[in-house]
Design a protein around this motif. Structure first.
Motif, PDB file in Angstrom:
ATOM      1  N   ASP A 180      -8.177   0.010   1.217  1.00 25.13           N
ATOM      2  CA  ASP A 180      -7.338   0.103   0.345  1.00 25.13           C
ATOM      3  C   ASP A 180      -6.651  -1.056  -0.156  1.00 25.13           C
ATOM      4  OD1 ASP A 180      -7.219   3.119   0.100  1.00 25.13           O
ATOM      5  OD2 ASP A 180      -6.145   3.142   2.039  1.00 25.13           O
ATOM      6  N   SER A 181      -6.815  -2.147   0.545  1.00 18.82           N
ATOM      7  CA  SER A 181      -6.177  -3.470   0.232  1.00 18.82           C
ATOM      8  C   SER A 181      -7.271  -4.425  -0.473  1.00 18.82           C
ATOM      9  CB  SER A 181      -5.394  -3.810   1.536  1.00 18.82           C
ATOM     10  OG  SER A 181      -5.083  -5.295   1.642  1.00 18.82           O
ATOM     11  N   THR A 182      -6.850  -4.976  -1.403  1.00 15.49           N
ATOM     12  CA  THR A 182      -7.490  -6.172  -1.829  1.00 15.49           C
ATOM     13  C   THR A 182      -7.539  -7.323  -0.968  1.00 15.49           C
ATOM     14  OG1 THR A 182      -7.215  -5.564  -4.054  1.00 15.49           O
ATOM     15  CG2 THR A 182      -7.868  -7.634  -3.854  1.00 15.49           C
ATOM     16  N   THR A 188      -2.955  -2.723  -6.306  1.00 12.10           N
ATOM     17  CA  THR A 188      -2.917  -4.039  -5.546  1.00 12.10           C
ATOM     18  C   THR A 188      -3.359  -5.299  -6.263  1.00 12.10           C
ATOM     19  OG1 THR A 188      -4.879  -3.693  -4.524  1.00 12.10           O
ATOM     20  CG2 THR A 188      -3.092  -2.825  -3.087  1.00 12.10           C
ATOM     21  N   ALA A 189      -4.081  -4.778  -7.628  1.00 13.34           N
ATOM     22  CA  ALA A 189      -4.329  -6.126  -8.367  1.00 13.34           C
ATOM     23  C   ALA A 189      -2.964  -6.641  -8.942  1.00 13.34           C
ATOM     24  CB  ALA A 189      -5.485  -5.689  -9.423  1.00 13.34           C
ATOM     25  N   LEU A 190      -2.065  -5.812  -9.288  1.00 15.56           N
ATOM     26  CA  LEU A 190      -0.767  -6.046  -9.934  1.00 15.56           C
ATOM     27  C   LEU A 190       0.090  -6.628  -9.038  1.00 15.56           C
ATOM     28  CD1 LEU A 190       0.855  -6.270 -12.432  1.00 15.56           C
ATOM     29  CD2 LEU A 190       0.977  -3.751 -12.556  1.00 15.56           C
ATOM     30  N   GLN A 191      -0.125  -5.958  -7.928  1.00 20.66           N
ATOM     31  CA  GLN A 191       1.224  -6.071  -6.486  1.00 20.66           C
ATOM     32  C   GLN A 191       1.672  -7.526  -6.490  1.00 20.66           C
ATOM     33  OE1 GLN A 191       0.264  -4.526  -3.043  1.00 20.66           O
ATOM     34  NE2 GLN A 191       2.046  -4.963  -2.024  1.00 20.66           N
ATOM     35  N   TYR A 248      -6.617 -12.971  -6.806  1.00 21.72           N
ATOM     36  CA  TYR A 248      -6.820 -12.799  -5.208  1.00 21.72           C
ATOM     37  C   TYR A 248      -7.701 -13.865  -4.702  1.00 21.72           C
ATOM     38  CZ  TYR A 248      -3.720  -8.730  -4.054  1.00 21.72           C
ATOM     39  OH  TYR A 248      -2.723  -7.944  -3.751  1.00 21.72           O
ATOM     40  N   VAL A 249      -8.592 -14.392  -5.518  1.00 23.62           N
ATOM     41  CA  VAL A 249      -9.850 -15.334  -5.332  1.00 23.62           C
ATOM     42  C   VAL A 249      -9.128 -16.613  -4.790  1.00 23.62           C
ATOM     43  CG1 VAL A 249     -11.750 -16.588  -5.916  1.00 23.62           C
ATOM     44  CG2 VAL A 249     -11.441 -14.395  -6.823  1.00 23.62           C
ATOM     45  N   LEU A 272       0.003 -17.054 -11.651  1.00 27.86           N
ATOM     46  CA  LEU A 272      -0.411 -16.330 -10.567  1.00 27.86           C
ATOM     47  C   LEU A 272      -1.843 -15.915 -11.003  1.00 27.86           C
ATOM     48  CD1 LEU A 272       2.538 -13.900  -9.355  1.00 27.86           C
ATOM     49  CD2 LEU A 272       1.583 -16.168  -8.276  1.00 27.86           C
ATOM     50  N   GLY A 273      -2.265 -16.411 -12.131  1.00 32.09           N
ATOM     51  CA  GLY A 273      -3.792 -16.003 -12.313  1.00 32.09           C
ATOM     52  C   GLY A 273      -4.106 -14.958 -13.436  1.00 32.09           C
TER      53      GLY A 273
END
Length: 293
Positions: free
Chosen positions: A182-184, A40-43, A205-206, A268-269
């Motif tokens: 499971d989800s960031t 999910t970090a790469l999603q 995501y921050v 996208l960071g």
């Protein structure tokens, strides 16, 4: 909530059966499609690139799903998906035969501890960070913050983000048992709304709903990741079962193209691998990169 891909195949059981039986590059009356599952970090990056690729190539669908790095690696190993996204090397995951998989590194992601904005702490030492996540520190006032119980929130056991955070942020120690997600995206929502909460997530995501923590007075920034001053980072891997072909290869070439690396990855960071001043091997060895070589 977990982010969903921009385009999702429907059809329930029939679609799932078709994906598994075909190795997940499918052809229908509406066009070609591939399915990508995992980190999910790469999603967010793969979703954005997939949406842009579909816009530029009418009739092509890139279906992106989360589930964590462990899910991505196991699914691509079983040939149930075209690509398995992972924050960790396949060699680091138990039950994965890395010799059958081909690694395609599409960027680097920094991972940072994040806290609820009201805890009153902006910086911790590495020793304190470990003490928080192993349960030795239980109140933010012990760190000079507010009188609030520390509420831990973990990613699920199969998460590459968790493995990376524990390996490089906690010096290999495991976080104590706590609520898992499971989800960031859900982690961010819970930390932002829960007094005293702390967890960890990819830089991408921050947002303003949570605060990042510095560690030993080093800020979690892209430049500090590039120089390895900030050590909690990992490559973003897109694994295939054997050498990619067809649409899978075309999309991976697109992911590593200058266009995506310059226009989408940084925006996208994430950090393009070309910006890194060091490289990290599977065994964790850090090697300086000689520019212009």
């Amino acid at each position: 909530m977990m982010r969903k891909g921009p385009l999702v195949l429907v059809g329930g059981i029939l679609t799932v059966m078709l994906l598994v039986l075909s190795g997940c590059e499918t052809q229908s009356s509406s066009g070609k499609s591939i399915t990508i599952v995992g980190s999910t970090a790469l999603q967010p990056l793969v979703e954005a690139a997939g949406e842009q690729y579909g816009t530029e190539n009418v009739g092509v669908f890139v279906n992106v799903q989360g589930g964590g790095s462990g899910t991505g690696l196991s699914q691509v190993q079983e040939k149930a998906v075209s690509i398995g996204n992972s924050d960790v090397f396949a060699e680091e995951k138990k039950g994965i035969d890395a010799s059958k998989l081909v690694d395609h590194q599409v960027g680097v992601v920094g991972i940072t501890p994040v806290v609820n904005k009201d805890v009153g702490v902006k910086n911790v030492s590495k020793k304190q960070l470990i003490a928080i996540f192993t349960g030795k520190l239980t109140n933010w006032k012990q760190l000079g913050g507010e009188d609030l119980p520390i509420v831990l929130l973990n990613r699920a056991t199969g998460s590459g983000t968790r493995l990376t955070f524990e390996k490089w942020g906690l010096d290999g120690q495991q976080s104590k048992d706590a609520q898992e997600q499971d989800s960031t995206g859900m982690v961010r929502q819970i930390v932002g709304s829960t007094p005293g909460a702390i967890s960890y997530m990819a830089f991408s995501y921050v947002d303003k709903t949570v605060d990042s923590l510095s560690v030993d007075n080093v800020k979690p920034t892209e430049s500090n990741v590039a120089s390895n001053k900030w050590k909690i980072w990992s490559y973003e891997h897109m694994y295939t079962n054997g050498a990619p072909t067809g649409l899978t290869k075309q999309f991976l070439d697109y992911m590593t193209s200058d266009k995506i690396q310059k226009q989408v990855v940084s925006k996208l960071g994430y950090i393009p691998t070309t910006q890194m001043e060091v490289k990290r091997s599977v065994d964790g060895k850090i090697i300086a990169i000689k520019k212009g070589m």
